[in-house]
Design an enzyme around this catalytic site. Structure first.
Site, PDB file in Angstrom:
ATOM      1  N   TYR A   1       0.998  -1.184  -0.078  1.00 47.79           N
ATOM      2  CA  TYR A   1       0.014   0.034  -0.139  1.00 47.79           C
ATOM      3  C   TYR A   1       0.935   1.046   0.052  1.00 47.79           C
ATOM      4  CZ  TYR A   1      -3.783  -3.246   1.478  1.00 47.79           C
ATOM      5  OH  TYR A   1      -4.708  -4.192   1.459  1.00 47.79           O
TER       6      TYR A   1
ATOM      7  N   HIS B   1       0.728 -11.564   1.595  1.00 52.98           N
ATOM      8  CA  HIS B   1      -0.477 -10.877   0.925  1.00 52.98           C
ATOM      9  C   HIS B   1      -1.154 -11.284  -0.362  1.00 52.98           C
ATOM     10  CE1 HIS B   1      -1.829  -6.315  -0.066  1.00 52.98           C
ATOM     11  NE2 HIS B   1      -2.808  -7.297  -0.215  1.00 52.98           N
TER      12      HIS B   1
HETATM   13  P1  NDP Z   1     -15.407  -2.106   1.779  1.00 55.58           P
HETATM   14  O1  NDP Z   1     -15.981  -3.210   1.033  1.00 55.58           O
HETATM   15  O2  NDP Z   1     -15.874  -2.220   3.510  1.00 55.58           O
HETATM   16  O3  NDP Z   1     -15.681  -0.662   1.473  1.00 55.58           O
HETATM   17  C1  NDP Z   1     -15.254   0.455   1.943  1.00 55.58           C
HETATM   18  C2  NDP Z   1     -15.561   1.601   1.052  1.00 55.58           C
HETATM   19  O4  NDP Z   1     -16.855   1.323   0.853  1.00 55.58           O
HETATM   20  C3  NDP Z   1     -15.005   2.881   1.456  1.00 55.58           C
HETATM   21  O5  NDP Z   1     -14.073   3.651   0.744  1.00 55.58           O
HETATM   22  C4  NDP Z   1     -16.268   3.751   1.711  1.00 55.58           C
HETATM   23  O6  NDP Z   1     -15.883   5.089   1.067  1.00 55.58           O
HETATM   24  C5  NDP Z   1     -17.255   3.061   0.743  1.00 55.58           C
HETATM   25  N1  NDP Z   1     -18.528   3.152   1.528  1.00 55.58           N
HETATM   26  C6  NDP Z   1     -18.876   2.455   2.329  1.00 55.58           C
HETATM   27  N2  NDP Z   1     -20.408   2.665   2.359  1.00 55.58           N
HETATM   28  C7  NDP Z   1     -20.613   3.576   1.691  1.00 55.58           C
HETATM   29  C8  NDP Z   1     -21.960   4.004   0.991  1.00 55.58           C
HETATM   30  N3  NDP Z   1     -23.100   3.760   1.842  1.00 55.58           N
HETATM   31  N4  NDP Z   1     -22.224   4.397  -0.143  1.00 55.58           N
HETATM   32  C9  NDP Z   1     -20.900   4.648  -0.962  1.00 55.58           C
HETATM   33  N5  NDP Z   1     -19.667   4.193  -0.560  1.00 55.58           N
HETATM   34  C10 NDP Z   1     -19.653   3.660   0.826  1.00 55.58           C
HETATM   35  O7  NDP Z   1     -13.711  -2.216   2.040  1.00 55.58           O
HETATM   36  P2  NDP Z   1     -12.582  -2.503   1.033  1.00 55.58           P
HETATM   37  O8  NDP Z   1     -12.713  -3.611  -0.038  1.00 55.58           O
HETATM   38  O9  NDP Z   1     -12.403  -0.760   0.485  1.00 55.58           O
HETATM   39  O10 NDP Z   1     -11.352  -2.592   1.877  1.00 55.58           O
HETATM   40  C11 NDP Z   1     -11.069  -2.596   3.145  1.00 55.58           C
HETATM   41  C12 NDP Z   1      -9.831  -2.767   3.355  1.00 55.58           C
HETATM   42  O11 NDP Z   1      -9.477  -4.087   3.284  1.00 55.58           O
HETATM   43  C13 NDP Z   1      -8.537  -2.093   2.784  1.00 55.58           C
HETATM   44  O12 NDP Z   1      -8.311  -0.932   3.082  1.00 55.58           O
HETATM   45  C14 NDP Z   1      -7.469  -2.923   2.887  1.00 55.58           C
HETATM   46  O13 NDP Z   1      -6.809  -2.775   3.953  1.00 55.58           O
HETATM   47  C15 NDP Z   1      -7.864  -4.356   2.973  1.00 55.58           C
HETATM   48  N6  NDP Z   1      -7.913  -5.092   1.574  1.00 55.58           N
HETATM   49  C16 NDP Z   1      -7.271  -6.224   1.491  1.00 55.58           C
HETATM   50  C17 NDP Z   1      -7.038  -6.754   0.278  1.00 55.58           C
HETATM   51  C18 NDP Z   1      -6.114  -8.064   0.167  1.00 55.58           C
HETATM   52  O14 NDP Z   1      -5.752  -8.424  -0.996  1.00 55.58           O
HETATM   53  N7  NDP Z   1      -5.802  -8.520   1.401  1.00 55.58           N
HETATM   54  C19 NDP Z   1      -7.652  -6.446  -0.909  1.00 55.58           C
HETATM   55  C20 NDP Z   1      -8.511  -5.180  -0.631  1.00 55.58           C
HETATM   56  C21 NDP Z   1      -8.897  -4.538   0.542  1.00 55.58           C
HETATM   57  P3  NDP Z   1     -16.026   6.449   2.039  1.00 55.58           P
HETATM   58  O15 NDP Z   1     -14.712   6.806   2.103  1.00 55.58           O
HETATM   59  O16 NDP Z   1     -16.956   7.259   1.072  1.00 55.58           O
HETATM   60  O17 NDP Z   1     -16.650   6.244   3.434  1.00 55.58           O
END
Ligand code: NDP
Length: 292
Positions: free
Chosen positions: A51, A108
């Site tokens: 990241y 990862h």
């Molecule tokens: P989520 O699926 O929980 O999504 C979170 C995102 O959704 C935020 O950017 C948030 O934006 C948005 N959001 C939440 N509620 C709403 C809503 N009602 N309307 C619109 N947008 C909304 O999590 P992520 O998949 O983004 O990932 C979370 C973490 O998981 C990452 O940061 C990382 O640390 C980890 N990860 C790990 C991976 C791996 O390969 N091991 C791959 C991907 C992620 P807002 O900022 O606007 O609230």
């Protein structure tokens, strides 16, 4: 109020919900987001070498001023790194984070791994070595398929404590065998990312239709508004997984944490979400490992 915890197979406790520094924060300064998340009550922070912002994760931890013993810090070995890079890269991560150890260190991704970097089994042995040195209290994996788990388990002295994978209703059919295999072979705890995909990356899909009556029922019981995001978070918890999420907004950070107060879904509600999810397959991340 601290989030509830879950006991891992090595006897340690992991907070059941974590705040991530990937996706929206990927490659970006995470200090303010991390400080805010900790101030709102998150104790489990999810980072990764890939990241490219571990230094700002460390700065956010420092700025929040919470005792180290109350925090649970995760980082992940950069994709493509082999056994020889495990210790030096973790030492560099610890320097950036300003910590003596991480609570959980994950591989990862099992791929890409070049033949000259050794086998997956050798990579896992290097993870066991940094655990033995105390640089990581727990070790685990991320994005491992059943075959990847089968490649490391026979020679493992330590069973991975966690497998962090994409979990939401639109990928559940594909990921359930991985979750089940992990549970049945050493009680590996699944951790989920991408849990809000039905709301944020596939809006308008079949799950949208089943959420409103669930939201309505739970709102009545709780006596205050329950949100669709909290219902999806509960669904992930009912699947036995740790929730890893993220947000740039204070209101949403609090909403995520308050999901632990939301009453349980009924078996019928969980089934309705499963059935709706099964109508659409959508994988957002790590297609180079899992395919579509
Ligand atoms: P989520 O699926 O929980 O999504 C979170 C995102 O959704 C935020 O950017 C948030 O934006 C948005 N959001 C939440 N509620 C709403 C809503 N009602 N309307 C619109 N947008 C909304 O999590 P992520 O998949 O983004 O990932 C979370 C973490 O998981 C990452 O940061 C990382 O640390 C980890 N990860 C790990 C991976 C791996 O390969 N091991 C791959 C991907 C992620 P807002 O900022 O606007 O609230």
């Amino acid at each position: 109020m601290s989030p509830p915890t879950v006991k891992l197979n090595d006897g340690t406790e992991i907070p059941a919900i974590g705040f991530g520094t990937g996706t929206a924060l990927f490659g970006r300064d995470a200090e303010n987001s991390i400080k805010l998340a900790i101030e709102c009550g998150f104790t489990h922070l999810d980072g990764a070498q890939a990241y490219n912002n571990e230094d700002s994760l460390g700065a956010g931890i420092k700025a929040a001023g919470k005792p180290r013993s109350e925090l649970y810090i995760v980082t992940k070995l950069k994709q493509g790194f082999g056994a020889a890079q495990v210790k030096p890269s973790l030492v560099e991560s610890l320097q950036k984070l300003g910590l003596d150890f991480v609570d959980l260190f994950l591989i990862h991704s099992p791929r890409p791994l070049k033949p000259e970097d050794g086998t997956l089994q050798e990579l896992w042995q290097a993870m066991e070595a940094v655990h033995a040195e105390g640089l990581a209290k727990s070790i685990g994996v991320s994005n491992f398929t059943v075959d990847d788990l089968k490649a490391i388990l026979p020679g493992a002295k330590i069973i991975p404590s966690v497998n962090q994978v994409e979990i939401h209703p639109y990928v559940w059919k594909a990921v359930e065998p991985i979750v089940t295999y992990g549970r049945e072979n050493g009680n590996i705890t699944p951790a989920s990312y991408g849990g809000l995909t039905p709301l944020v990356r596939a809006a308008g899909g079949p799950v949208d239709e089943v959420l409103p009556p669930i939201v309505e029922r739970l709102t009545k019981i709780l006596g205050k508004p329950v949100t669709p995001a909290q219902v999806l978070s509960k669904w992930v918890t009912h699947k036995g997984a740790i929730v890893v999420t993220t947000s740039s907004k204070e209101a949403r950070i609090k909403e995520y944490l308050e999901a632990s107060q939301v009453p349980d879904l009924t078996a019928q509600e969980i089934q309705a979400i499963d059935d709706a999810g099964a109508k659409l397959h959508k994988r957002v991340f790590m297609r180079h490992v899992f395919g579509e």
